[in-house]
Design an enzyme around this catalytic site. Structure first.
Site, PDB file in Angstrom:
ATOM      1  N   VAL A 190       0.883  -1.190   0.082  1.00  0.00           N
ATOM      2  CA  VAL A 190       0.010   0.071   0.180  1.00  0.00           C
ATOM      3  C   VAL A 190       0.884   1.286  -0.023  1.00  0.00           C
ATOM      4  CG1 VAL A 190      -0.214   0.118   2.546  1.00  0.00           C
ATOM      5  CG2 VAL A 190      -1.973   0.889   0.877  1.00  0.00           C
TER       6      VAL A 190
ATOM      7  N   LYS B 236     -14.294   2.593   4.934  1.00  0.00           N
ATOM      8  CA  LYS B 236     -14.701   1.319   6.087  1.00  0.00           C
ATOM      9  C   LYS B 236     -13.552   0.497   6.105  1.00  0.00           C
ATOM     10  CE  LYS B 236     -18.414   0.599   7.461  1.00  0.00           C
ATOM     11  NZ  LYS B 236     -19.154   1.451   8.348  1.00  0.00           N
ATOM     12  N   PRO B 237     -12.763   0.225   5.052  1.00  0.00           N
ATOM     13  CA  PRO B 237     -11.669  -0.532   5.343  1.00  0.00           C
ATOM     14  C   PRO B 237     -10.394   0.145   6.271  1.00  0.00           C
ATOM     15  CG  PRO B 237     -12.196  -0.609   2.904  1.00  0.00           C
ATOM     16  CD  PRO B 237     -13.151   0.529   3.653  1.00  0.00           C
TER      17      PRO B 237
ATOM     18  N   CYS C  74      25.787  -7.825 -13.972  1.00  0.00           N
ATOM     19  CA  CYS C  74      25.875  -9.171 -13.339  1.00  0.00           C
ATOM     20  C   CYS C  74      25.934 -10.256 -14.157  1.00  0.00           C
ATOM     21  CB  CYS C  74      25.132  -9.282 -11.923  1.00  0.00           C
ATOM     22  SG  CYS C  74      25.860 -10.351 -10.613  1.00  0.00           S
TER      23      CYS C  74
ATOM     24  N   HIS D  87      26.684  -4.893  -8.867  1.00  0.00           N
ATOM     25  CA  HIS D  87      25.183  -4.335  -9.315  1.00  0.00           C
ATOM     26  C   HIS D  87      25.435  -2.918  -9.065  1.00  0.00           C
ATOM     27  CE1 HIS D  87      22.791  -8.059  -9.272  1.00  0.00           C
ATOM     28  NE2 HIS D  87      23.579  -8.579  -8.790  1.00  0.00           N
TER      29      HIS D  87
ATOM     30  N   GLU E 171      23.353  -0.702  -9.914  1.00  0.00           N
ATOM     31  CA  GLU E 171      22.298   0.285  -9.665  1.00  0.00           C
ATOM     32  C   GLU E 171      21.874   0.299  -7.917  1.00  0.00           C
ATOM     33  OE1 GLU E 171      22.666  -3.097 -10.412  1.00  0.00           O
ATOM     34  OE2 GLU E 171      21.085  -4.416  -9.734  1.00  0.00           O
TER      35      GLU E 171
HETATM   36  N1  GLN Z   1      23.971 -16.535 -11.865  1.00  0.00           N
HETATM   37  C1  GLN Z   1      24.969 -15.550 -11.702  1.00  0.00           C
HETATM   38  C2  GLN Z   1      26.031 -15.939 -10.692  1.00  0.00           C
HETATM   39  O1  GLN Z   1      25.651 -16.450  -9.578  1.00  0.00           O
HETATM   40  C3  GLN Z   1      24.764 -13.931 -11.819  1.00  0.00           C
HETATM   41  C4  GLN Z   1      24.051 -13.311 -10.624  1.00  0.00           C
HETATM   42  C5  GLN Z   1      23.360 -11.946 -10.523  1.00  0.00           C
HETATM   43  O2  GLN Z   1      23.066 -11.781 -11.825  1.00  0.00           O
HETATM   44  N2  GLN Z   1      23.355 -11.351  -9.529  1.00  0.00           N
HETATM   45  O3  GLN Z   1      27.373 -15.231 -10.735  1.00  0.00           O
END
Ligand code: GLN
Length: 539
Positions: free
Chosen positions: A19, A194-195, A386, A513, A515
């Site tokens: 929510v 009401k909810p 990744c 990653h 991001e």
């Molecule tokens: N499967 C791949 C690994 O374990 C990449 C993992 C991912 O993309 N986070 O290395």
């Protein structure tokens, strides 16, 4: 705990899940931080998994990785992005962690002679975690979001613990916010209360009287339903805050501030009213919603049915959008559809840039590899993350190096050319929970590379979550064939690969990653460069 600090804001949810508690929690955090307070935020997840790492992205959306390698709920990502702060894995508490620790204590003999029970042992453990974290991190305010919906059996011990905490801390140190949904009837357009009334009643039955209610609805809350909710919840109308659907989640703090939610917290706790500094945030929101130039980005993944699976990547693209004036239009492509021939590769011709998304388990790998090949051959800007980077290496090995059957051993353990393989220490693990390469570590960016120029630094810290690596045996061959290694770990593992701009304006892929650490006011430079390249610039 002495004195009047630290203070706590408890956020509960009603009517249904998803929510918007996470965004409300993050927004309150931002508004307190912008008043000059030190702020942390905690997510409580009432499931028995110890962490989110072992759950399917289909069930819970993305796993968010913290700097210290915690595999946490995606709300921690919202908190970090709004607070502009790194949070530790201790900011995600689960039922599994609480029980694990109580049972370990019981086996050690810490409770000798006692019957160990939900109340007080489990609830005490919960209270200690919350207050201990606030002390340990030295925050003025800790915002505590209780996952799930009031009335869930799983959530009861947590609600009981925060009820007790409120009693022990007193009103000057605790404030309860309830976030609930007021649905709108499609036939009459009427906002039904009401909810909300029922979920507040349920909360009060447990012993918690909310101090403010954030009402989620499609449109701004009208006067009559506001009056009703106030009356039935035993609150003045000023404590009923309307949180309608908005164009971007980043606008929510501005809306909550206009209606005085944090002013109410100050009042309740006897604090001098402060004005938050929000100029740069408002600026960001304005730029984000008015980014003029569309760019079409293919998002090639396999969890595309649930967009939350790639939440931080989508947010990172939004941050980059606000800073470049480019508005990404996302074209979601299910990699499995490509490999099963249900979707041909012509989508690559219709987009301006291609993202190859992270993932686990071999389904969809070949589809991604086909998309990579087409993007490389057509010189489409490409950003892989990744698994995306691993498959960029596989594609290059097969189609440029000519290593037939090259693969990652995740897909084919018997490949003649294991260009992506488990590290030796990964081969011997016997437990899958929490054993990947996790969290932030230094990445050395090599001189003369695009990655180094874009980051503007020679070392960056990005976060990891993976088991497989580029096989060191193939690195020289890959480089000789033209794939540039632009970032390496202290052990020499490949972290970033790229092609020269004479080949492609932007063709870069990262093992970490990138991001996770992108923030509204500090976007990741590789994402901004990718968008620029997709718009035809050479970043
Ligand atoms: N499967 C791949 C690994 O374990 C990449 C993992 C991912 O993309 N986070 O290395």
């Amino acid at each position: 705990m002495a004195g009047e600090w630290p203070k706590f804001v408890f956020v509960t949810g009603g009517v249904l899940s998803s929510v918007g508690k996470g965004i409300t929690t993050a927004s309150i955090g931002l508004l307190l931080k912008r008043r000059g307070y030190r702020v942390g935020a905690v997510k409580i997840d009432p499931y028995i998994n110890v962490d989110a790492g072992t759950m399917s992205p289909f069930a819970h959306g993305e796993v968010f990785v913290t700097e210290d390698g915690g595999e946490t709920d995606l709300d921690i990502g919202h908190y970090e992005r709004f607070l502009h702060e790194n949070l530790s894995k201790k900011h995600n508490i689960t039922t599994g962690q609480i029980y694990l620790s109580v049972i370990e204590k019981e086996r050690r003999g810490d409770y000798l002679g006692q019957t160990v029970q939900v109340i007080p042992h489990i609830t005490n453990e919960i209270k200690q975690r919350i207050t201990g974290l606030a002390e340990e991190t030295g925050t003025d305010f800790l915002i505590v979001e209780i996952g799930g919906t009031v009335g869930d059996i799983e959530g009861l011990p947590f609600l009981e613990a925060v009820r007790q905490l409120g009693l022990e801390l007193g009103p000057r140190r605790s404030f309860y916010v309830h976030v609930a949904l007021a649905p709108e009837l499609s036939t009459t357009g009427e906002q039904k209360t009401k909810p909300v009334q029922h979920s507040v009643q349920e909360l009060r039955r447990i012993g918690i009287q909310p101090n403010a209610i954030v009402v989620r609805s499609r449109r701004p809350l009208e006067d009559e339903p506001r009056r009703k909710i106030a009356l039935y919840s035993n609150l003045p109308e000023s404590r009923i805050i309307s949180s309608p659907d908005v164009d971007t989640i980043y606008r929510v703090p501005i809306l909550l501030e206009e209606q005085g939610l944090v002013r109410a917290i100050e009042e309740h706790m006897g604090l001098q009213a402060r004005r938050p500094e929000l100029g740069d945030w408002e600026d960001f929101v304005n730029r984000l919603v008015s980014a003029p130039r569309p760019v079409r980005i293919a998002m090639v993944g396999k969890y595309v049915k649930l967009r939350d699976s790639y939440l931080s990547i989508v947010e990172a693209l939004r941050h980059a959008s606000a800073w470049t004036g480019l508005r990404p239009e996302l074209v979601w492509v299910e990699a499995t559809d490509i490999e099963r021939g249900r979707r041909d590769l012509s989508f690559i011709d219709d987009v301006d840039g291609v993202m190859i998304l992270p993932g686990f388990g071999k389904r969809g790998f070949e589809g991604k590899i086909m998309a990579i090949q087409r993007a490389r051959e057509e010189r489409k800007p490409l950003l892989g993350i990744c698994l995306g980077m691993q498959l960029v290496v596989v594609e290059y090995s097969r189609n440029v190096l000519g290593l037939e059957g090259a693969n990652t051993t995740e897909a084919d353990p018997n490949t003649p050319h294991p260009v992506i393989d488990l590290l030796p220490w990964q081969k011997s693990i016997d437990r899958l929970g929490g054993t990947m390469r996790l969290g932030a570590s230094p990445i050395k960016l090599l001189p003369g590379t695009i990655a180094r120029r874009l980051y503007g630094r020679d070392t960056v810290y990005e976060r990891h979550r993976h088991r497989y690596e580029v096989n060191p045996k193939y690195v020289d061959k890959l480089e000789a064939a033209g794939l540039r290694i632009s970032g390496v770990s202290p052990e020499g593992l490949v972290e970033i690969v790229e092609l020269p701009q004479s080949e492609n304006r932007f063709y870069l892929a990262t093992q970490p990653h990138i991001e996770y650490k992108s923030r509204p006011l500090a976007p990741n430079p590789l994402f901004t460069a990718f968008l620029r390249a997709s718009a035809g610039e050479t970043p």
